[in-house]
Design an enzyme around this catalytic site. Structure first.
Site, mmCIF file in Angstrom:
data_model
loop_
_atom_site.group_PDB
_atom_site.id
_atom_site.type_symbol
_atom_site.label_atom_id
_atom_site.label_comp_id
_atom_site.label_asym_id
_atom_site.label_seq_id
_atom_site.Cartn_x
_atom_site.Cartn_y
_atom_site.Cartn_z
ATOM 1 N N ARG A 73 0.835 -1.203 0.000
ATOM 2 C CA ARG A 73 0.000 0.000 0.000
ATOM 3 C C ARG A 73 0.867 1.249 0.000
ATOM 4 O O ARG A 73 2.086 1.184 0.199
ATOM 5 C CB ARG A 73 -0.914 0.002 1.219
ATOM 6 C CG ARG A 73 -0.156 0.027 2.539
ATOM 7 C CD ARG A 73 -1.051 0.327 3.726
ATOM 8 N NE ARG A 73 -0.360 0.081 4.989
ATOM 9 C CZ ARG A 73 0.513 0.889 5.556
ATOM 10 N NH1 ARG A 73 0.856 2.021 4.945
ATOM 11 N NH2 ARG A 73 1.081 0.580 6.715
ATOM 12 N N TRP A 79 0.338 0.706 13.077
ATOM 13 C CA TRP A 79 0.050 -0.457 13.903
ATOM 14 C C TRP A 79 -1.406 -0.830 13.749
ATOM 15 O O TRP A 79 -2.275 0.040 13.603
ATOM 16 C CB TRP A 79 0.349 -0.143 15.370
ATOM 17 C CG TRP A 79 -0.119 -1.203 16.340
ATOM 18 C CD1 TRP A 79 0.543 -2.345 16.689
ATOM 19 C CD2 TRP A 79 -1.351 -1.228 17.077
ATOM 20 N NE1 TRP A 79 -0.201 -3.082 17.586
ATOM 21 C CE2 TRP A 79 -1.369 -2.415 17.836
ATOM 22 C CE3 TRP A 79 -2.443 -0.362 17.146
ATOM 23 C CZ2 TRP A 79 -2.436 -2.747 18.680
ATOM 24 C CZ3 TRP A 79 -3.514 -0.700 17.969
ATOM 25 C CH2 TRP A 79 -3.495 -1.875 18.726
ATOM 26 N N HIS A 80 -1.697 -2.126 13.749
ATOM 27 C CA HIS A 80 -3.072 -2.627 13.815
ATOM 28 C C HIS A 80 -3.173 -3.562 15.006
ATOM 29 O O HIS A 80 -2.208 -4.283 15.326
ATOM 30 C CB HIS A 80 -3.446 -3.401 12.551
ATOM 31 C CG HIS A 80 -3.404 -2.579 11.308
ATOM 32 N ND1 HIS A 80 -4.043 -1.364 11.203
ATOM 33 C CD2 HIS A 80 -2.809 -2.798 10.113
ATOM 34 C CE1 HIS A 80 -3.845 -0.875 9.992
ATOM 35 N NE2 HIS A 80 -3.089 -1.724 9.315
ATOM 36 N N ALA A 184 -6.293 6.203 10.310
ATOM 37 C CA ALA A 184 -5.261 6.221 9.268
ATOM 38 C C ALA A 184 -5.825 5.607 7.996
ATOM 39 O O ALA A 184 -6.676 4.710 8.034
ATOM 40 C CB ALA A 184 -4.039 5.434 9.727
ATOM 41 N N GLY A 186 -4.505 4.140 4.103
ATOM 42 C CA GLY A 186 -3.436 3.787 3.164
ATOM 43 C C GLY A 186 -3.999 2.814 2.147
ATOM 44 O O GLY A 186 -4.592 1.805 2.525
ATOM 45 N N GLY A 197 -7.014 0.125 2.969
ATOM 46 C CA GLY A 197 -8.099 1.015 3.342
ATOM 47 C C GLY A 197 -7.830 1.835 4.573
ATOM 48 O O GLY A 197 -6.895 2.629 4.611
ATOM 49 N N CYS A 215 3.018 6.705 10.823
ATOM 50 C CA CYS A 215 2.834 7.374 9.526
ATOM 51 C C CYS A 215 3.987 8.313 9.192
ATOM 52 O O CYS A 215 3.852 9.187 8.330
ATOM 53 C CB CYS A 215 1.503 8.129 9.482
ATOM 54 S SG CYS A 215 0.070 7.071 9.789
#
Length: 266
Positions: A73, A79-80, A184, A186, A197, A215
């Site tokens: 992307r 971070w997720h 966020a 991307g 997304g 970011c």
């Protein structure tokens, strides 16, 4: 624009491994390109994972060698994890593809979502995503007992908040009353179809962001719905609201190809 299909893939104890979700994105992308399925939005939660977009610099990654998944992307590192609602809209767009318009639509749906929960958010010029605005610089509290005139971030582009104490941590941006990102975005567009997304911070432990330069932005931080509202907010509460606003924005979008300027006649 036609109907958009929403697929809830897994949350909480059933959170979806990042690689598994990425593989699913590619499968759905291929089916959408072949017109076998309608535009589709995958909604889910991930176990903790750092992912790095193509523009991520080495200096923005975790200092302790924590693994990072490099993805295709745009954007930089993020971070997720638990408490974060992730959405992957897989849509076919007219060519030439207007990527900026697609990003703006995602931002609009998330801004409306936050507003429904009583939180005012906005866009910031030159920075994608959805933001909670901080106070004007002159009204912010001093950092580490120093005047803002001596804030090292103003003079040092390589200033690393990870090495300078919690007062500079991205997770503490709200206490500093600085701008902070709550969602966020991307994306990638391949063969005219979008992938990747958004990630909306609902009630995560934002300290995960303190191990990276989120970011790639050193002079702002991160926020969450729960943190900004000062009350518990759950993924289960937010999920149907996000779906509703995404459906409204995406299904009613007047999709147009990106305007291409013709070269002047010589």
């Amino acid at each position: 624009m036609g109907e958009v299909r929403f697929v809830r893939r897994g949350f909480g104890a059933e959170a979806v491994d990042y690689q598994e979700a990425w593989d699913e994105q590619r499968r759905v992308h291929a089916a959408r390109f072949a017109d076998e399925i309608p535009d589709t939005v995958l909604l889910l939660e991930h176990p903790p994972v750092y992912t790095a977009g193509r523009r991520t610099q080495d200096s923005e990654r975790p200092l302790d060698g924590t693994p990072v998944v490099d993805v295709d992307r745009g954007g930089k590192i993020t971070w997720h994890g638990p408490g974060q609602l992730v959405g992957y809209p897989i849509q076919k767009l007219p060519r030439p593809v207007d990527v900026v318009a697609h990003v703006r639509r995602l931002e609009e749906a998330l801004i409306r979502t936050c507003a429904e929960f009583g939180l005012e958010t906005t866009r910031i010029e030159g920075r994608s995503g959805v933001w909670v605005l901080g106070d004007p610089v002159e009204l912010r509290p001093a950092l580490g007992g120093l005047s803002l005139d001596f804030d090292p971030r103003l003079a040092d582009e390589e200033f690393d908040p990870r090495l300078n104490g919690p007062e500079y941590a991205p997770s503490n941006a709200g206490q500093r009353r600085e701008d902070r990102k709550i969602a966020a975005i991307g994306i990638r567009v391949a063969k005219g179809v979008t992938m990747h997304g958004f990630a909306l911070n609902v009630n995560p432990d934002n300290k995960w962001f303190d191990r990276i330069i989120p970011c790639g932005i050193r002079d702002a931080g991160v926020a969450s719905l729960a943190g900004e509202l000062g009350r518990d907010v759950t993924i289960a509460e937010v999920l149907p609201v996000v779906e509703r606003h995404l459906r409204d924005v995406l299904e009613n979008a007047d999709l147009r190809p990106r305007a291409v300027e013709k070269p002047a006649a010589v």
